[in-house]
Motif scaffolding. Sequence first.
Motif, PDB file in Angstrom:
ATOM      1  N   GLY A 211      23.804   0.448  11.141  1.00 46.20           N
ATOM      2  CA  GLY A 211      22.873   1.161  10.256  1.00 46.20           C
ATOM      3  C   GLY A 211      22.868   2.660  10.511  1.00 46.20           C
ATOM      4  O   GLY A 211      21.995   3.376  10.032  1.00 46.20           O
ATOM      5  N   GLY A 212      23.868   3.144  11.270  1.00 46.52           N
ATOM      6  CA  GLY A 212      23.930   4.577  11.597  1.00 46.52           C
ATOM      7  C   GLY A 212      24.341   5.453  10.427  1.00 46.52           C
ATOM      8  O   GLY A 212      24.431   6.671  10.564  1.00 46.52           O
ATOM      9  N   GLY A 213      24.598   4.842   9.270  1.00 53.12           N
ATOM     10  CA  GLY A 213      24.876   5.623   8.063  1.00 53.12           C
ATOM     11  C   GLY A 213      26.342   5.959   7.896  1.00 53.12           C
ATOM     12  O   GLY A 213      27.226   5.375   8.537  1.00 53.12           O
ATOM     13  N   CYS A 214      26.594   6.937   7.028  1.00 51.27           N
ATOM     14  CA  CYS A 214      27.976   7.257   6.645  1.00 51.27           C
ATOM     15  C   CYS A 214      28.810   7.726   7.832  1.00 51.27           C
ATOM     16  O   CYS A 214      30.003   7.437   7.894  1.00 51.27           O
ATOM     17  CB  CYS A 214      27.977   8.331   5.561  1.00 51.27           C
ATOM     18  N   CYS A 215      28.204   8.472   8.757  1.00 51.34           N
ATOM     19  CA  CYS A 215      28.992   8.955   9.906  1.00 51.34           C
ATOM     20  C   CYS A 215      29.461   7.783  10.756  1.00 51.34           C
ATOM     21  O   CYS A 215      30.596   7.773  11.235  1.00 51.34           O
ATOM     22  CB  CYS A 215      28.184   9.949  10.733  1.00 51.34           C
ATOM     23  N   GLU A 216      28.599   6.799  10.918  1.00 54.04           N
ATOM     24  CA  GLU A 216      29.025   5.616  11.670  1.00 54.04           C
ATOM     25  C   GLU A 216      30.081   4.847  10.877  1.00 54.04           C
ATOM     26  O   GLU A 216      31.105   4.433  11.419  1.00 54.04           O
ATOM     27  CB  GLU A 216      27.823   4.710  11.968  1.00 54.04           C
ATOM     28  N   LEU A 217      29.839   4.690   9.575  1.00 55.08           N
ATOM     29  CA  LEU A 217      30.781   3.956   8.723  1.00 55.08           C
ATOM     30  C   LEU A 217      32.173   4.568   8.790  1.00 55.08           C
ATOM     31  O   LEU A 217      33.178   3.867   8.874  1.00 55.08           O
ATOM     32  CB  LEU A 217      30.267   3.972   7.275  1.00 55.08           C
ATOM     33  N   LEU A 218      32.236   5.900   8.752  1.00 57.18           N
ATOM     34  CA  LEU A 218      33.530   6.581   8.669  1.00 57.18           C
ATOM     35  C   LEU A 218      34.002   7.113  10.023  1.00 57.18           C
ATOM     36  O   LEU A 218      35.038   7.778  10.101  1.00 57.18           O
ATOM     37  CB  LEU A 218      33.442   7.733   7.655  1.00 57.18           C
TER      38      LEU A 218
END
Length: 382
Positions: A211-218
């Motif tokens: 759930g860390g958002g886009c930075c975690e996703l990418l």
Amino acid sequence: MRCTPEAVQTALQKIDARHLRRQREPALDHCVNFCSNDYLNLSTHPQIGAAMAECALLTGVGAGASHLVSGHGIEHEALECELAIFTKRERTLVFSSGYMANLGVIGALAQRNDLILEDRLNHASLIDAGLLARTRNFERYPHGDHAVAGAKLSTHLLAHPASSALLITDAVFSMDGDIAPLAALATHALAHQAWLIVDDAHGFGVLGKNGGGCCELLGLNSREVPVLIGTLGKAFGTFGAFVAGDADLIELLMQRARSYIYTTALPPPVAAATRVALRLIQEEPQRRFHLHDLIDTFKIGAARRGLPLMESNTAIQPIILGSSQKAVQASARLRDAGYRVAAIRPPTVPQDSARLRVTLSAGHTHKQVEGLLNALVVTLGM
Ligand SMILES: Cc1ncc(COP(=O)(O)O)c(C=O)c1O
């Protein structure tokens, strides 16, 4: 506009003539809400409510002063530390809202000769912040076009070698649901020593393994995305916002960001409630899993029914209808059928792209999503 009742009436009539008058509707109890940003259905969580009440009874409701006077309490401090750990950044600073965070951060970093460069579809708060920063150079680049953004950075820095640039983007675009090309933007920003400012209001809590958002996703770290903004009124179900980055940068923002300095601190009970929301986001990944299942159900069901969707894999699933009148009528018909879906019109979205902005939440069931799809088919005459 003159200060006369007639002038005000004329202004309102012009809004009506373009089908652009906005209405505030209280909760529609007979409707399933498909337009909230409460993506994880945390706003009604009893543990969050209890933490808020407990803190209010203990410390009072209001902070009583700005953070730098006496408004900064232990709940704010703990929340900032926990958000820093969660975002894998050295430090964070909590603001009273996302709008204020954007205003404060951009105003604090931009100098007179700098370039402020924004995606054309950025959220209004980022655009306003860019304009209010009063730099000599404010430009937009075509939506998602990182190559044009890079070229504009080069042109500006060649012409003004002593200046700098701020490259600013939504992470998940609030009205379209697509994700910005963050890795490519980061490459351009790094090459030009420009600040990349990413507003992850709609990804934070929802995207990424934890759930860390886009930075975690990418997989983007604080070198690639030095200024990361998240809001707390959406997936977190509470209120407020934060900026995350290196410790010195956050210290500088604390010294300079006017919307941080000159306002009463976030109520401590909201900070206490948000700490519980952050814990639940980490402890209950099933909320995210369910939400992503619902997104699949919606997309597959829409494709089967021939409903035109946009290129979005997030909880924001708009259906473009074009005219504002059509969007308002469709929203009213859906309300009659028991579904609350907001009609989004210009200037929130570009001319002739009025739309129904469907948002999905972990609080929905698959049956409710299927029900909405069927109602959309009837409403839109598909
Ligand atoms: C991308 C984006 N940034 C900022 C905001 C503003 O956040 P807040 O509602 O906390 O002011 C919003 C939505 O409201 C948003 O969609």
